[in-house]
Write an enzyme that holds these catalytic residues in place. Sequence first.
Site, PDB file in Angstrom:
ATOM      1  N   THR A 312       0.835  -1.199   0.000  1.00  0.00           N
ATOM      2  CA  THR A 312       0.000   0.000   0.000  1.00  0.00           C
ATOM      3  C   THR A 312       0.873   1.255   0.000  1.00  0.00           C
ATOM      4  OG1 THR A 312      -1.684  -1.173   1.253  1.00  0.00           O
ATOM      5  CG2 THR A 312      -1.843   1.222   1.227  1.00  0.00           C
ATOM      6  N   TRP A 315       2.710   1.631  -3.350  1.00  0.00           N
ATOM      7  CA  TRP A 315       1.775   1.971  -4.420  1.00  0.00           C
ATOM      8  C   TRP A 315       1.583   3.478  -4.517  1.00  0.00           C
ATOM      9  CZ3 TRP A 315      -2.905   4.513  -4.834  1.00  0.00           C
ATOM     10  CH2 TRP A 315      -3.587   4.342  -6.052  1.00  0.00           C
ATOM     11  N   HIS A 316       1.632   4.167  -3.364  1.00  0.00           N
ATOM     12  CA  HIS A 316       1.358   5.601  -3.355  1.00  0.00           C
ATOM     13  C   HIS A 316       2.473   6.431  -3.963  1.00  0.00           C
ATOM     14  CE1 HIS A 316      -2.021   4.595  -0.764  1.00  0.00           C
ATOM     15  NE2 HIS A 316      -2.500   5.768  -1.101  1.00  0.00           N
ATOM     16  N   GLY A 317       3.654   5.881  -4.083  1.00  0.00           N
ATOM     17  CA  GLY A 317       4.707   6.674  -4.690  1.00  0.00           C
ATOM     18  C   GLY A 317       6.053   6.014  -4.518  1.00  0.00           C
TER      19      GLY A 317
END
Lengths: 464, 448, 81
Positions: A312, A315-317
């Site tokens: 998670t 995935w955000h950056g």
Amino acid sequence: MVFSRLFFIYIFLPVCLGAYFLARGTKMKNNVLLLFSLAFYAWGEPVYVLLMLLSAVINYTAGRLIGRYGDSRKSRITAGLAVFTDIALLGVFKYSGFIVENINHIPSVELPVPDIRLPIGISFYTFQTISYVIDCLWETVTPQKSFRKFLLYVSLFPQLVAGPIVRYSTIEKEIDERTSSITDISYGLNRVVLGLAKKVIIADQLGIVADSLLGGIENATAAAAWTGAAVYAMQIYFDFSGYSDIAIGLGRVFGFHFDENFRHPFMCRDITEFWQRWHISLGTFFRDYLLYVPIFGKRRKYGGLFLVWLCTGIWHGASWNFVIWGLYYGLFIFIETLIGKKRMKKIPLVIRHIYSKAVIIAGFGIFYFEDLDKLGTFFTKLFSTGRLIGLQDRILLVNNVYLLILAVILTFPIIDGIRRISQRSAPVRTAAAVSLPAVSAALLLLTSILLVDQTSHPFLYFRF
Amino acid sequence: MQTDNKKPGKLLAVVNIITILAVLFGGAAYLIFLPHETVAEDENRRLASFPEFSPKSYIDGSFTGGIADYFDDTVHGRDRIKKFIAADITPLKGRKYGGDEDGAELYGIAFEHSEETPAVTTAAATTAAVTHTTVSSPAVQTTAVTTAPIPAEEPAAEGGEINSNILVVNKRGLPLYPGGDVQGYADTINEYKKKLGDVNVWSMVVPTAGGLYIPSNYKSLAVDEKKDIDAIAAALEGAVPVDAYTSLAAHKSEDIYARTDHHWMALGAFYAAKAFTEAAGLPFKELSEYEELHLHDYLGTFYGYTQSPTLLNNPEEFVYYRPKNEVTVDQYDTSFRDPLDVALLVPSDNMTPSGYYYVFGMDNRIAHVHTKTGNGRKLVIFKDSYGNALLPFLTYSFEDIYLCDMRYFDLNAVSFIKQVKATDVLFSMCTFSATGPNLNCLKADMYK
Amino acid sequence: MNRSDVQKRLNSIFCDIFDDESIKISDSTSAADIEDWDSLEHINLIAAVEEEFGMKFRMKEVSGMKNVGEMLDIICERGSK
């Protein structure tokens, strides 16, 4: 292209709506949508649109092959290859720079850092194609035979650039046969306006306050760090959930029913619940496709938990702060699991609210500071003593007091409340229904007026 | 958001759809058919133009992106809409701090110079200044206007910008001075003096409006400019400090600083020039020897940056002065080549209220003024943009004046001063320039 | 395997895992009916069921199971003890 600009609202959208409702029959409507979706994507990514097409071809083919092989080893290999390719593409286009930079920290390694620009929306559409292939393998959906329809699923512009991550099963039937009723269109348009207003009237304005409070973190007081991160948390919420509103609303106008992506996340009582209310489509993606991957043997409960939160975060950056951010949430959810639901419930509600809000706010600080040194400073400031609040912060907060109050109020389910009251009271129901068009039009106009200012290049720096 | 399927519900849904579509299609017509704006006066730039198609511009996305930018940027009535936002929407966000009309608004990432820790002066302040300093964005530069009515934006100088943290209080914008390298400035001037030997070297560091007008209850937001000016004066060796602060402070009640702009007004420069010529023992003429010129409704850089409703509602009178004596002015490029015969003050016709400050000329040209003073004194001024306003008031005091901006100077400053046989050199700039990033330009000018 | 036998054994696993002796499962029981049955506890439940019945669930089954009925079907089909 992004939704929150005049060109989208007043050029792209009217043309698209006009063409869509002039087209007769689902097939023609699909063609119109596909054309506008590809145009929408190519508008911002004239080259990377080919990458999206390639990804669609690969996953479409995989789906067809899986359909042909049925429940067999060949199917599993095909699905494995497709998912591997999807992740590899994501790895190359999103993470290669980050990976190489970190490899270069190893002494005597000097790899050239690849300069690859992130294709818009790749994180979202890649997850959609992954879910599709796995669903085909698990036979929860029937592989799509028409490439055009599959491409429409991948590229559908309402959710293409900022989610939600729509499962193929959600639109499987509607892609073949759907109608937009008058109430659908009305609801959808209102939802689009609501989303735009959340993004432009609330989020963008909060952004200015958050940057002012967090920008000079070296000189910040504890109150400034906490308030700054809280304002930033609300900014991201209104920004992201606003985009989801627009996606869901546009989908509804076109006759699609997407699942909700946010359910008033700040109402949560603990961190586990926060993630059941925040970016729901991402959470369910990881729950369905990653959490149960049996790679941790007997202890896979916690192994799976931390794997999910690691992913998670990433995935955000492509940056360490996002990794930390993910694991940070994983840690609190781990602790809550150890305590157990029943014992959590015995803790007074006020304390649970304070605890969860504090964790979330500090968490958004991790999200804000990509620079790890500044992130460290932020955390020391959070727990610093001394002056409670500086003069500059007091001025800023007073200057924005009504905006902040409004933002806080809007984190509560106001619209649901009005709806509930109007179900019980006929006059309220009439008043709400009659004023709705005026409210929507006013919000849209206000949003548009504020967008005129968005291209301003203010004198960010003055020269002496 | 009712999704009632009963008849009245359906009727309301239809009304709702028609209303929203009316706005959407009305907006589309507005955007497409009404004339597009071309210039943003308050931002000093030409607005986006429709992009030209080429395979390259298509592939790099600048064609499609440009079309969207064009529509977004050139909305009909843009200026009026922006003013409407500033005047009627922005104030809804909150209240002014500590007062209704004259209360405080804060813009930017203000750094607070805590009163409770007075020990950390220079060290902490320097860090703050450095972290707040950024090079300006190239996007702004490329859209700069080059035609007559609106002057071109100055080209970026290395480290030439200072992050603008602005306090608006008592209907006046105040830049918040973050402190800086006081010793570094003094060392640089001392080095100049050493290299220049017999030439008189003067240093006049002037305060900004913040240093003069910040109310005592907001003092903690900025470093004390007076203290740094005094510290510089004490650290100079051989070079002579000129105390402009005291003269300016004595005339605080007059309009010596712009309220909507980060510069001083001509009147402020007048008092500073007076202080300088008195210190140098040179002739100086009172304002009666000048023609007084007025421009109305000036809204300067502070408004452009903050879009503050207070500043918007309180534009000011821009007053400047033209010497009655005859002077010749030549303008050169930054290497002292290509002379152009120009007027001392740029004609203000066609100038927009936000551009009034340009009557004093641009920073990126070297100006040479020859006067009929005939006293043999030749002055070289190294300055920031504050220095431009000084020039008219020195035309009765020096025979030749060379006005050089330290940020736009491509020669060796010491050789240049010797080459023009200067008798005097004046370093005159505001506190931000003296101790901030512009100091690096001043240092570098010695070694070019 | 006898379905009602399996259901009895499964019921005691549920009581054990969710630490609640009052749980009475039926075919239609789903995660919504048992408060502690979230995605994480689901892992523990699956592991316990696999051990009890000497079998392995596939990932699609772990992820896709909608209610106890579906779980019972799979156990009856593949359970070895």
